[in-house]
Design an enzyme around this catalytic site. Structure first.
Site, mmCIF file in Angstrom:
data_model
loop_
_atom_site.group_PDB
_atom_site.id
_atom_site.type_symbol
_atom_site.label_atom_id
_atom_site.label_comp_id
_atom_site.label_asym_id
_atom_site.label_seq_id
_atom_site.Cartn_x
_atom_site.Cartn_y
_atom_site.Cartn_z
ATOM 1 N N GLU A 37 -1.454 -48.653 -6.404
ATOM 2 C CA GLU A 37 -0.486 -49.163 -5.443
ATOM 3 C C GLU A 37 -0.698 -48.401 -4.134
ATOM 4 O OE1 GLU A 37 3.616 -49.704 -7.275
ATOM 5 O OE2 GLU A 37 2.616 -48.459 -8.764
ATOM 6 N N ARG A 266 -1.716 -40.069 -19.979
ATOM 7 C CA ARG A 266 -1.876 -39.672 -18.596
ATOM 8 C C ARG A 266 -2.237 -38.189 -18.532
ATOM 9 N NH1 ARG A 266 3.588 -40.127 -15.392
ATOM 10 N NH2 ARG A 266 2.363 -38.923 -13.907
ATOM 11 N N LYS A 276 4.379 -39.262 -7.739
ATOM 12 C CA LYS A 276 4.241 -39.544 -6.308
ATOM 13 C C LYS A 276 5.543 -39.264 -5.570
ATOM 14 C CE LYS A 276 0.686 -43.154 -6.041
ATOM 15 N NZ LYS A 276 0.485 -44.573 -5.675
#
Length: 556
Positions: A37, A266, A276
């Site tokens: 993104e 992850r 983020k």
């Protein structure tokens, strides 16, 4: 082990799946994608996904797309698009064909939303955000059907068209998939698939005021691009049910060999944040100096600090791909860069806490030139010229008036060897009013140039130095862990665990040749650590060197 691209490589569950899919004929090639993104800078966690997706495509002689999942224009920026492209290329990868954007498919996504409405599988809902949460239920209690759930197909089509035309306010309504409000999986309780946003989009400008949600967009984009294996991190595990539901109910994609989603763990790294939102908070509150601050786990920050693409790829290879969440020791990443730089980094000398040495019996006020190797074990890397003269700088930590036998540096009345140069003996010294040594007066033996003195004298200590008249002033930024705790995300606020000594700045000197140091290229400053010239602030007039990694493991 997995047989790919004529090589035997370490296997993992994803490679096993791919091997079986190719063997069974389900797929005749491999097509992956990296779908960031564009709402922030990539970090080391994204590097793991980049290495996995692009690496698998390369190993299986397939393709990997770079696709920006740009469905939230309020948080996206074209600068992030450009930085992500730079990061992928810097890591050593390139994508198949043109860059893709989910926004490329907005017209198709709109048509697929209409298909679901026509099948009675989507409806326009006017519950506000608070009511939607109330109707959704909890993990222990099922949800309740929206009062708008049974609106007719015709009315839903008309309402969705009014949404598209901008006739409703933001938040007034949304298009929801009609699935199961009693599902044990919250993501299946009639999730929103379109919402109203009056926002300018960096690709489609002002064409749309309705934007599809990520979960609706992502699976369809994968299917349009004929992605064979959609690799996501474990937080999307439950969402796989929605991924499959959408594709199962669209005529174009309900086929046996369509794309499938597979989840892997992850990256969780000690003393590091991977969110983020939390990283952005560090930037917004000026707790760091931007997204490319060398203390940040962003690829831009690691690059600025002197980490190399090869070291990051090696790190991702070492930690492997599993379905089990784990916390990677901070020293693993440092070990990867340290091993590479020990092998390849040229050597140089820098003095971070300089004090003056005056060699009283040196015969000339003009310096001589000494040749020194660029790397002690790699003659093919060549040599560099060092100036040597009557006045030098050494590190303040390398001199003692008196010391025990374990101190193998310069002691009053004793000898030490200067790296690549002569043996010197400390005769006396000066101090300032606070008792700090300012100048050490020495004599030297002009028969001891090089590693093997002609008189066979054995000198235990070797110290680094820089000749004073040619020395270049430099700023050294000594970076340490940004947090004092291994799991900073476990604390309510980062203020509790922020390390006040994560950056210490000192001023010293470097050998003259480093005035031309290439930014981001690491040098081993002998006996100090690995440093690189800062890619933003370092100039020939003001040299700035960032500590990449110490010579020894600071996490031990």
């Amino acid at each position: 082990m997995s047989q790919v691209d004529n090589e035997v490589r370490p296997s993992n569950f994803i490679r096993n799946i791919i091997d079986e899919d190719l063997k069974s004929g389900k797929h005749d090639s491999v097509h992956t994608r990296f779908p960031p993104e564009p709402n922030g800078f990539l970090h080391i966690g994204h590097a793991k996904s980049i290495c996995l997706n692009f690496g698998i495509a390369k190993d299986y002689q397939g393709q990997c797309n770079l696709r920006f999942d740009d469905t939230n224009p309020e948080k996206e920026d074209i600068d992030y698009v450009h930085s992500i492209q730079d990061d992928v290329r810097w890591l050593g990868f390139d994508w198949a064909g043109e860059i893709r954007y989910s926004s490329n498919y907005f017209d198709q996504l709109h048509q697929y939303a209409l298909e679901l409405i026509n099948k009675g599988l989507a409806y326009v809902c006017f519950l506000n955000a608070e009511e939607t949460r109330e109707y959704r239920g909890t993990l222990k209690e099922p949800g309740k059907n929206s009062p708008y759930r049974d609106t007719s197909v015709e009315e839903n089509l008309a309402l969705f068209e009014k949404m598209r035309l901008g006739e409703f306010k933001e938040g007034e309504c949304a298009l929801r998939a009609k699935i199961d409000m009693a599902s044990p999986f919250m993501c299946m309780r009639d999730p929103v698939i379109y919402r109203i946003r009056f926002a300018h989009h960096h690709q489609t400008a002002d064409k749309w005021c309705i934007y599809p949600m990520y979960d609706f967009t992502h699976c369809i984009s994968d299917a349009i691009e004929n992605i064979t294996h959609s690799l996501c991190t474990l937080e999307f595990q439950d969402n796989r049910r929605l991924y499959d539901w959408v594709l199962d109910h669209l005529d174009d994609f309900n086929q046996p060999n369509r794309t499938r989603q597979y989840e892997f763990s992850r990256l969780n790294l000690e003393y590091t944040l991977m969110s983020k939102r939390k990283l952005n908070d560090l930037v917004e509150r000026n707790l760091v100096n931007g997204w490319d601050d060398p203390r940040m786990p962003t690829i831009a920050g690691l690059r600025r600090r002197g980490y190399t693409p090869a070291s990051i790829r090696e790190f991702c290879q070492r930690i492997g791909v599993t379905k089990q969440e784990n916390l990677i020791e901070g020293g693993v990443l440092d070990a990867c860069i340290r091993e590479e730089l020990n092998e390849h980094a040229p050597r140089a000398m820098a003095v971070l806490k300089p004090i003056k040495v005056i060699i009283e019996n040196y015969p000339s006020d003009s310096p001589e030139t000494i040749n020194a190797p660029m790397h002690p074990n790699k003659p093919e890397m060549g040599t560099r010229e060092l100036a040597f003269g009557k006045e030098l700088f050494i590190d303040a930590e390398d001199f003692r008036e008196s010391a025990n036998k374990h101190f193998k540096r310069l002691v009053l009345g004793k000898e030490v060897r200067l790296r690549n140069a002569y043996v010197i003996k400390a005769e006396r010294f000066d101090q300032d009013e606070d008792g700090n040594v300012t100048t050490v007066y020495c004599t030297y033996d002009n028969e001891t140039l090089g590693k093997n003195p002609s008189d066979g004298r054995k000198v235990k200590g070797v110290i680094h130095w820089v000749e004073a008249s040619t020395a270049k002033q430099a700023e050294f930024r000594l970076y340490n862990r940004l947090f004092t705790e291994a799991t900073p995300a476990a604390f309510d606020t980062v203020d509790e665990v922020i390390n006040p000594e994560s950056l210490v700045v000192v001023n010293g000197v470097v050998e003259a040749g480093l005035v031309n140091a290439e930014v981001e290229k690491a040098y081993q400053f002998e006996r100090e650590g690995y440093f690189c010239a800062d890619n933003k602030d370092s100039t020939a007039e003001h040299l700035v060197f960032n500590l990449t990694v110490p010579l020894r493991d600071s996490f031990a």
